[in-house]
Design a protein around this motif. Structure first.
Motif, PDB file in Angstrom:
ATOM      1  N   LEU A  39      -0.348  20.480  -4.859  1.00  0.00           N
ATOM      2  CA  LEU A  39       1.097  20.558  -4.627  1.00  0.00           C
ATOM      3  C   LEU A  39       1.445  21.317  -3.343  1.00  0.00           C
ATOM      4  O   LEU A  39       2.582  21.274  -2.896  1.00  0.00           O
ATOM      5  N   SER A  40       0.465  22.032  -2.760  1.00  0.00           N
ATOM      6  CA  SER A  40       0.764  22.710  -1.498  1.00  0.00           C
ATOM      7  C   SER A  40       0.136  21.967  -0.315  1.00  0.00           C
ATOM      8  O   SER A  40       0.142  22.462   0.806  1.00  0.00           O
ATOM      9  N   ASN A  41      -0.397  20.750  -0.586  1.00  0.00           N
ATOM     10  CA  ASN A  41      -0.981  19.946   0.490  1.00  0.00           C
ATOM     11  C   ASN A  41       0.110  19.074   1.126  1.00  0.00           C
ATOM     12  O   ASN A  41       0.679  18.217   0.456  1.00  0.00           O
ATOM     13  N   PRO A  42       0.426  19.293   2.425  1.00  0.00           N
ATOM     14  CA  PRO A  42       1.520  18.556   3.066  1.00  0.00           C
ATOM     15  C   PRO A  42       1.320  17.031   3.033  1.00  0.00           C
ATOM     16  O   PRO A  42       2.272  16.294   2.772  1.00  0.00           O
ATOM     17  N   SER A  43       0.083  16.558   3.270  1.00  0.00           N
ATOM     18  CA  SER A  43      -0.166  15.111   3.257  1.00  0.00           C
ATOM     19  C   SER A  43       0.165  14.521   1.891  1.00  0.00           C
ATOM     20  O   SER A  43       0.808  13.477   1.782  1.00  0.00           O
ATOM     21  N   PHE A  44      -0.285  15.215   0.841  1.00  0.00           N
ATOM     22  CA  PHE A  44      -0.042  14.730  -0.521  1.00  0.00           C
ATOM     23  C   PHE A  44       1.453  14.648  -0.809  1.00  0.00           C
ATOM     24  O   PHE A  44       1.954  13.632  -1.287  1.00  0.00           O
ATOM     25  N   ILE A  45       2.174  15.728  -0.496  1.00  0.00           N
ATOM     26  CA  ILE A  45       3.610  15.781  -0.786  1.00  0.00           C
ATOM     27  C   ILE A  45       4.367  14.714  -0.001  1.00  0.00           C
ATOM     28  O   ILE A  45       5.192  13.971  -0.544  1.00  0.00           O
ATOM     29  N   PHE A  46       4.057  14.584   1.299  1.00  0.00           N
ATOM     30  CA  PHE A  46       4.745  13.595   2.131  1.00  0.00           C
ATOM     31  C   PHE A  46       4.425  12.177   1.634  1.00  0.00           C
ATOM     32  O   PHE A  46       5.318  11.320   1.565  1.00  0.00           O
ATOM     33  N   GLY A  47       3.165  11.950   1.265  1.00  0.00           N
ATOM     34  CA  GLY A  47       2.768  10.647   0.716  1.00  0.00           C
ATOM     35  C   GLY A  47       3.524  10.331  -0.556  1.00  0.00           C
ATOM     36  O   GLY A  47       4.023   9.219  -0.745  1.00  0.00           O
ATOM     37  N   LEU A  48       3.636  11.338  -1.439  1.00  0.00           N
ATOM     38  CA  LEU A  48       4.345  11.165  -2.711  1.00  0.00           C
ATOM     39  C   LEU A  48       5.816  10.824  -2.467  1.00  0.00           C
ATOM     40  O   LEU A  48       6.368   9.907  -3.090  1.00  0.00           O
ATOM     41  N   VAL A  49       6.443  11.561  -1.527  1.00  0.00           N
ATOM     42  CA  VAL A  49       7.858  11.313  -1.206  1.00  0.00           C
ATOM     43  C   VAL A  49       8.026   9.878  -0.703  1.00  0.00           C
ATOM     44  O   VAL A  49       8.947   9.154  -1.109  1.00  0.00           O
ATOM     45  N   LEU A  50       7.101   9.429   0.169  1.00  0.00           N
ATOM     46  CA  LEU A  50       7.187   8.068   0.698  1.00  0.00           C
ATOM     47  C   LEU A  50       7.014   7.025  -0.412  1.00  0.00           C
ATOM     48  O   LEU A  50       7.693   5.997  -0.416  1.00  0.00           O
ATOM     49  N   LEU A  51       6.106   7.297  -1.364  1.00  0.00           N
ATOM     50  CA  LEU A  51       5.897   6.324  -2.443  1.00  0.00           C
ATOM     51  C   LEU A  51       7.112   6.268  -3.378  1.00  0.00           C
ATOM     52  O   LEU A  51       7.439   5.206  -3.899  1.00  0.00           O
ATOM     53  N   ILE A  52       7.793   7.415  -3.566  1.00  0.00           N
ATOM     54  CA  ILE A  52       9.035   7.400  -4.354  1.00  0.00           C
ATOM     55  C   ILE A  52      10.092   6.586  -3.596  1.00  0.00           C
ATOM     56  O   ILE A  52      10.811   5.777  -4.177  1.00  0.00           O
ATOM     57  N   ALA A  53      10.140   6.788  -2.265  1.00  0.00           N
ATOM     58  CA  ALA A  53      11.074   6.012  -1.432  1.00  0.00           C
ATOM     59  C   ALA A  53      10.768   4.522  -1.555  1.00  0.00           C
ATOM     60  O   ALA A  53      11.675   3.684  -1.658  1.00  0.00           O
ATOM     61  N   PHE A  54       9.467   4.182  -1.600  1.00  0.00           N
ATOM     62  CA  PHE A  54       9.103   2.765  -1.745  1.00  0.00           C
ATOM     63  C   PHE A  54       9.594   2.225  -3.078  1.00  0.00           C
ATOM     64  O   PHE A  54      10.113   1.114  -3.152  1.00  0.00           O
ATOM     65  N   PHE A  55       9.450   3.020  -4.149  1.00  0.00           N
ATOM     66  CA  PHE A  55       9.878   2.571  -5.476  1.00  0.00           C
ATOM     67  C   PHE A  55      11.377   2.236  -5.456  1.00  0.00           C
ATOM     68  O   PHE A  55      11.808   1.210  -5.988  1.00  0.00           O
ATOM     69  N   ILE A  56      12.168   3.099  -4.783  1.00  0.00           N
ATOM     70  CA  ILE A  56      13.616   2.864  -4.702  1.00  0.00           C
ATOM     71  C   ILE A  56      13.908   1.609  -3.854  1.00  0.00           C
ATOM     72  O   ILE A  56      14.716   0.765  -4.239  1.00  0.00           O
ATOM     73  N   LEU A  57      13.206   1.478  -2.712  1.00  0.00           N
ATOM     74  CA  LEU A  57      13.398   0.291  -1.863  1.00  0.00           C
ATOM     75  C   LEU A  57      13.030  -0.985  -2.629  1.00  0.00           C
ATOM     76  O   LEU A  57      13.687  -2.021  -2.490  1.00  0.00           O
ATOM     77  N   ASN A  58      11.976  -0.887  -3.450  1.00  0.00           N
ATOM     78  CA  ASN A  58      11.551  -2.027  -4.254  1.00  0.00           C
ATOM     79  C   ASN A  58      12.651  -2.428  -5.240  1.00  0.00           C
ATOM     80  O   ASN A  58      12.930  -3.611  -5.435  1.00  0.00           O
ATOM     81  N   LEU A  59      13.323  -1.415  -5.829  1.00  0.00           N
ATOM     82  CA  LEU A  59      14.431  -1.705  -6.749  1.00  0.00           C
ATOM     83  C   LEU A  59      15.583  -2.381  -5.996  1.00  0.00           C
ATOM     84  O   LEU A  59      16.198  -3.319  -6.504  1.00  0.00           O
ATOM     85  N   VAL A  60      15.856  -1.887  -4.772  1.00  0.00           N
ATOM     86  CA  VAL A  60      16.923  -2.507  -3.957  1.00  0.00           C
ATOM     87  C   VAL A  60      16.571  -3.968  -3.683  1.00  0.00           C
ATOM     88  O   VAL A  60      17.412  -4.865  -3.826  1.00  0.00           O
ATOM     89  N   LEU A  61      15.303  -4.215  -3.318  1.00  0.00           N
ATOM     90  CA  LEU A  61      14.858  -5.591  -3.046  1.00  0.00           C
ATOM     91  C   LEU A  61      15.015  -6.469  -4.284  1.00  0.00           C
ATOM     92  O   LEU A  61      15.494  -7.602  -4.208  1.00  0.00           O
ATOM     93  N   LEU A  62      14.624  -5.911  -5.462  1.00  0.00           N
ATOM     94  CA  LEU A  62      14.711  -6.701  -6.694  1.00  0.00           C
ATOM     95  C   LEU A  62      16.160  -6.978  -7.083  1.00  0.00           C
ATOM     96  O   LEU A  62      16.446  -7.931  -7.800  1.00  0.00           O
ATOM     97  N   SER A  63      17.097  -6.111  -6.608  1.00  0.00           N
ATOM     98  CA  SER A  63      18.509  -6.359  -6.904  1.00  0.00           C
ATOM     99  C   SER A  63      19.031  -7.515  -6.063  1.00  0.00           C
ATOM    100  O   SER A  63      20.017  -8.151  -6.392  1.00  0.00           O
ATOM    101  N   LYS A  64      18.352  -7.788  -4.927  1.00  0.00           N
ATOM    102  CA  LYS A  64      18.828  -8.814  -4.000  1.00  0.00           C
ATOM    103  C   LYS A  64      18.069 -10.137  -4.107  1.00  0.00           C
ATOM    104  O   LYS A  64      18.622 -11.194  -3.838  1.00  0.00           O
ATOM    105  N   ALA A  65      16.759 -10.051  -4.441  1.00  0.00           N
ATOM    106  CA  ALA A  65      15.935 -11.257  -4.345  1.00  0.00           C
ATOM    107  C   ALA A  65      15.077 -11.454  -5.582  1.00  0.00           C
ATOM    108  O   ALA A  65      14.955 -10.565  -6.422  1.00  0.00           O
ATOM    109  N   ASP A  66      14.470 -12.650  -5.679  1.00  0.00           N
ATOM    110  CA  ASP A  66      13.611 -12.995  -6.812  1.00  0.00           C
ATOM    111  C   ASP A  66      12.326 -12.170  -6.802  1.00  0.00           C
ATOM    112  O   ASP A  66      11.789 -11.852  -5.741  1.00  0.00           O
ATOM    113  N   LEU A  67      11.810 -11.897  -8.013  1.00  0.00           N
ATOM    114  CA  LEU A  67      10.529 -11.196  -8.141  1.00  0.00           C
ATOM    115  C   LEU A  67       9.396 -12.025  -7.519  1.00  0.00           C
ATOM    116  O   LEU A  67       8.498 -11.478  -6.882  1.00  0.00           O
ATOM    117  N   SER A  68       9.493 -13.359  -7.670  1.00  0.00           N
ATOM    118  CA  SER A  68       8.421 -14.225  -7.152  1.00  0.00           C
ATOM    119  C   SER A  68       8.426 -14.276  -5.618  1.00  0.00           C
ATOM    120  O   SER A  68       7.529 -14.851  -5.013  1.00  0.00           O
TER     121      SER A  68
END
Lengths: 146, 122
Positions: free
Chosen positions: A54-83
């Motif tokens: 939890l005090s490793n900057p790479s890990f924390i920044f990576g985790l934040v980016l992956l959470i951001a990806f999860f949100i972007l993925n939800l935005v994409l799924l709200s606009k377009a087909d899963l397929s």
């Protein structure tokens, strides 16, 4: 067009997030050698791993980016087909492999290069098809308005 | 045998999770604004939509099965096997979400599935 832009950002964010998370975990685990034992020392070591992670900057920044990806993925799924969303966002795996090849100088096998080509080809087919679909849709709605 | 069981859970729980997230986000509505107030209200609607919560739950099940599978089997066996999720997702999108999956999408997901399999073989 806006959909494509979000896909590109999502792919970049996921690739960078995965690379940073992996780098962080490697940094943490390379300093430690843990054998699983059920005693107080083991528990203490576990706590040390958690604190280090939890005090490793790479890990924390990576985790934040992956959470951001999860949100972007939800935005994409709200606009377009899963397929559509599922195959096109898989391009991040190509990006990760190519980044590892050029930056980390990791070796890729022939099978992996074929894999990279196949994924890119798949993304190209689905992406191009989506553009054609959107064009057909706008043409149809324009015709209906006339 | 255990590995097959865990890989099956990873693939099916993951695919079902994705399908439920997609269904849930269609109920929430298209995110088409940059207005902070509207974005917050959409975020609230997202986390209170049952389909989204079910989707997140199944993705968590898939994640923990992945950890379980990795504890008994090598990454080089587990990861390639999970590539089949791309095709399972497309089948789910066609028959459960009733999406218009045309030939290009079938071909695309098949290529991605094969590619992801080859890429993860170490």
């Amino acid at each position: 067009m806006r959909l494509t832009l979000i896909v590109v950002i999502a792919v970049l964010v996921q690739a960078l997030g995965n690379v940073l998370l992996g780098k962080g975990i490697k940094q943490v685990t390379s300093n430690l050698n843990i054998a699983v034992t059920l005693d107080y020392i083991f528990l203490e070591k576990c706590l040390a791993v958690i604190t280090l992670t939890l005090s490793n900057p790479s890990f924390i920044f990576g985790l934040v980016l992956l959470i951001a990806f999860f949100i972007l993925n939800l935005v994409l799924l709200s606009k377009a087909d899963l397929s559509y969303v599922m195959p096109v966002t898989s391009f991040s795996y190509v990006l990760i492999a190519v980044l590892a090849f050029f930056i980390l100088e990791e070796r890729l096998s022939a099978a992996q290069w074929i894999g990279i080509t196949l994924i890119s080809f798949g993304v190209l087919i689905v992406g191009r098809n989506e553009l054609l679909r959107m064009q057909a849709k706008t043409l149809n709605s324009e015709r209906r308005e006339e | 045998m255990k590995t097959v069981f865990f890989v099956a859970i990873i693939v099916f729980a993951g695919a079902f999770g994705d399908i439920m997230l997609s269904r849930g986000m269609k109920q929430v509505g298209e995110v088409n604004t940059l207005n902070v107030y509207k974005l917050f209200s959409m975020a609230w609607r997202t986390i209170t939509t049952p389909a989204v919560l079910i989707g997140i739950g199944f993705m968590a099940i898939a994640f923990f099965s992945l950890l379980a599978a990795l504890s008994i089997e090598k990454v080089s066996i587990v990861e390639p096997a999970t590539a089949v999720a791309y095709v399972i997702n497309t089948i789910g999108a066609k028959f459960y979400l009733k999406e218009e999956v045309d030939n290009a999408r079938w071909m695309g997901s098949l290529f991605v599935c094969l590619g992801a399999f080859l890429l993860s073989v170490k």
